[in-house]
Design an enzyme around this catalytic site. Structure first.
Site, mmCIF file in Angstrom:
data_model
loop_
_atom_site.group_PDB
_atom_site.id
_atom_site.type_symbol
_atom_site.label_atom_id
_atom_site.label_comp_id
_atom_site.label_asym_id
_atom_site.label_seq_id
_atom_site.Cartn_x
_atom_site.Cartn_y
_atom_site.Cartn_z
ATOM 1 N N ASP A 140 -3.516 14.156 -1.175
ATOM 2 C CA ASP A 140 -1.948 13.586 -1.528
ATOM 3 C C ASP A 140 -1.351 14.690 -1.599
ATOM 4 O O ASP A 140 -1.245 14.640 -3.307
ATOM 5 C CB ASP A 140 -1.621 12.404 -1.352
ATOM 6 C CG ASP A 140 -0.052 12.008 -1.069
ATOM 7 O OD1 ASP A 140 -0.069 12.407 -0.113
ATOM 8 O OD2 ASP A 140 -0.113 10.837 -1.335
ATOM 9 N N SER A 159 2.099 3.943 -0.755
ATOM 10 C CA SER A 159 3.033 4.680 -0.451
ATOM 11 C C SER A 159 4.227 3.727 -1.458
ATOM 12 O O SER A 159 4.383 3.615 -2.243
ATOM 13 C CB SER A 159 3.048 4.871 0.578
ATOM 14 O OG SER A 159 3.532 5.926 1.221
ATOM 15 N N HIS A 181 -2.803 10.742 1.477
ATOM 16 C CA HIS A 181 -2.297 9.704 1.211
ATOM 17 C C HIS A 181 -2.849 8.300 1.663
ATOM 18 O O HIS A 181 -2.739 7.497 0.799
ATOM 19 C CB HIS A 181 -1.205 9.839 1.735
ATOM 20 C CG HIS A 181 -0.078 8.737 1.665
ATOM 21 N ND1 HIS A 181 0.968 9.338 0.190
ATOM 22 C CD2 HIS A 181 0.870 7.546 2.799
ATOM 23 C CE1 HIS A 181 1.719 8.094 0.393
ATOM 24 N NE2 HIS A 181 1.851 7.609 1.668
#
EC number: 3.4.16.5
Length: 541
Positions: A456, A264, A518
């Site tokens: 994601d 991320s 994610h």
């Protein structure tokens, strides 16, 4: 854990400010004038800012009092005496060591400004917590005594061959999310069930590597400070100091290969942290590669891929209707213009408006659907837990006094993600900065893996593929022209199972992992350990 939605939308900050006002008793709202330095600085910059950006900051000035409560505040803490720790490493002692080179010249054994840093170490009893019995563990703090910063870490030795297996640093994103969420939700040696019981993870990344989980920046997880860190570059020197002092205390790990991994917002962190390490000639950090999962690294190239991912072009059904998709297309030109301006100046005065506008116009429509931004296949049942109720269980377990005592924790409580840190980074302009520009210099020295779970939305695989293909470096054309090949399991009983696609050229590798959101290790634990182990062994690099 993940890229926090807290700072993603312009409306989120405004809504938070409005909520703060609503919760006050009637008539109790205090009218606080914006600090004069804000007016003075804005006046200096106005002549060079385009009209839209000037208007944005004028609104910010008007509503500045609403944003003040949103900035992160220091944590309650009690520092334990050095005598209560098993080891204390003084950065000043490390910095004072000089050695003689082959030609007779003298130089410091280890480079870097380390004088203000200390590392405190506690040997964690695995039996006391019930996590990975028989596996050596350490926890503690890196202290920057000059700026009152204290970063918490938790180290797990490899289950396999710790004398020879590599060492890996794991970083969650946010910015503002604790890496202990990655430990217990994704890739660590155990998870926590709803009854607060330890459940071993057979696919832990410490199966064949020793792993350090680090809570950073300060005031995240168990870390704390009286000050704050509000941009990625400021955190880089802390990471260098942590690793230097850790490997000084434990030289048995310093000779092994070292890798940095994360997900991320670590797409921002890792290029900076790796560059900081590689900038030092004399070091005890044997950095061999970096791995970034579902990262935000090059917003200018990644933001055009939000519409395709939300509108059915990413391999999953469309989440948005055609009208909303057209609206996103219409907003894109303005968004990209703002990001380009941010890239040119790297000033918060233009980077903040870029983030606020783009996140509202390009990401906002998806969030309004109620779908999980971290996995397009599911709804977000509870936004307060970032769509993953397991975080509440992890937080409850880590807040037990017995757990905090066993780890040597010095703060009063734990939270998985700190929204204030997220907003600090956003309002300092860090969100849209072009950290991908550091990657070409990394590729000259070490391999880089970019992997992405293909379900994601928030840091989707389309955007990550796009920026890796677009990156300007000597191997650009060969990498961009390379074909995607099937990625299959070769290491265990699932041999032959297709888990994704991979392309690689030179030191650069991209992977698409099927059926993962994610957090790839959460959704596809077997697949994640497979590619992780093979990457550490040197495949694709």
């Amino acid at each position: 854990m993940k890229l926090l939605m807290t700072g993603l939308l312009a409306s989120a900050a405004v809504a938070a400010a409005q909520e703060q006002q609503v919760l006050q008793a009637e008539g109790s709202a205090q009218q606080q004038p914006a600090p004069s330095i804000f007016d003075e600085t804005l006046k200096q910059f106005e002549s060079g800012l385009e009209e839209g950006i000037t208007h944005f900051w004028s609104e910010m000035k008007t509503n500045f009092k609403h944003y003040l409560p949103l900035i992160s505040v220091p944590k309650e803490h009690t520092r334990r005496a050095d005598s209560e720790w098993d080891h204390v490493v003084r950065g000043a002692d490390v910095e004072s060591v000089w050695v003689q080179g082959a030609n007779g010249e003298k130089h410091r054994e280890i480079d870097g400004k380390l004088q203000s840093y200390d590392l405190r170490v506690k040997a964690v009893d695995p039996a006391e917590l019930g996590i990975d019995p028989g596996v050596k563990q350490y926890s503690g703090y890196l202290d920057d005594n000059e700026t009152d910063k204290h970063l918490f870490y938790w180290f797990f030795e490899s289950r396999n061959d710790p004398k020879n297996d590599p060492v890996v640093l794991w970083l969650n994103g946010g910015p503002g999310c604790s890496s202990l969420t990655g430990l217990f939700l994704e890739l660590g040696p155990a998870t926590i069930d709803k009854n607060l019981k330890i459940v071993p993870n057979p696919y832990s990344w410490n199966s064949n590597a020793s792993v350090i989980f680090l809570d950073q920046p300060v005031n995240v997880g168990f870390s704390y400070s009286g000050s704050s860190v509000s941009d990625t570059v400021a955190a880089g020197k802390d990471i260098y100091a942590l690793l230097t002092l850790f490997f000084k205390q434990f030289p048995e790990y310093a000779t092994q290969d070292f890798h940095i991994s994360g997900e991320s917002y670590a797409g921002h962190y890792i290029p900076v942290f790796a560059s900081e390490i590689l900038s030092h000639k004399n070091t005890n950090i044997n950095l061999k590669s970096v791995l970034i999962g579902n990262g935000l690294t090059d917003p200018l190239t990644q933001y055009p891929q939000y519409r395709p991912m939300a509108c059915g072009d990413g391999g999953y059904p469309a989440v948005l209707d055609q009208g909303t998709c057209r609206s996103m297309d219409n907003s894109l030109e303005r968004c990209l213009s703002l990001i380009e301006t941010c890239y040119s100046s790297e000033s918060a005065w233009v980077c903040v408006p870029a983030a606020m506008y783009c996140n509202s116009a390009i990401i906002g429509p998806y969030q309004q659907t109620g779908m999980n931004p971290y996995d397009v296949r599911s709804k977000c049942e509870d936004m307060s837990s970032l769509c993953y109720p397991q975080l509440n269980t992890i937080t409850e377990w880590l807040n037990q006094k017995s757990v905090m005592k066993a780890l040597g924790v010095e703060v009063e409580s734990y939270e998985s993600c700190n929204g204030g840190i997220n907003r600090d980074f956003l309002f300092h302009g860090d969100w849209m900065k072009p950290y991908h520009r550091l990657v070409p210099s990394l590729l000259e020295k070490i391999p880089v893996l970019i992997y992405a779970g293909d379900a994601d939305f928030i840091c989707n695989w389309l955007g990550n593929l796009a920026w890796t293909n677009a990156l300007e470096w000597p191997g650009h054309k060969k990498f961009a022209d390379a074909k995607m090949n099937d990625l299959k399991i070769v290491d265990n009983k699932s041999k032959g199972k297709k888990i994704g696609q991979v392309k690689s050229s030179g030191n650069f590798t991209f992977m698409r992992i099927f059926g993962a959101g994610h957090m790839v290790p959460l959704n596809q634990p077997e697949a994640s350990l497979e590619f992780f182990n093979r990457w550490l062994r040197g495949e694709w690099r």
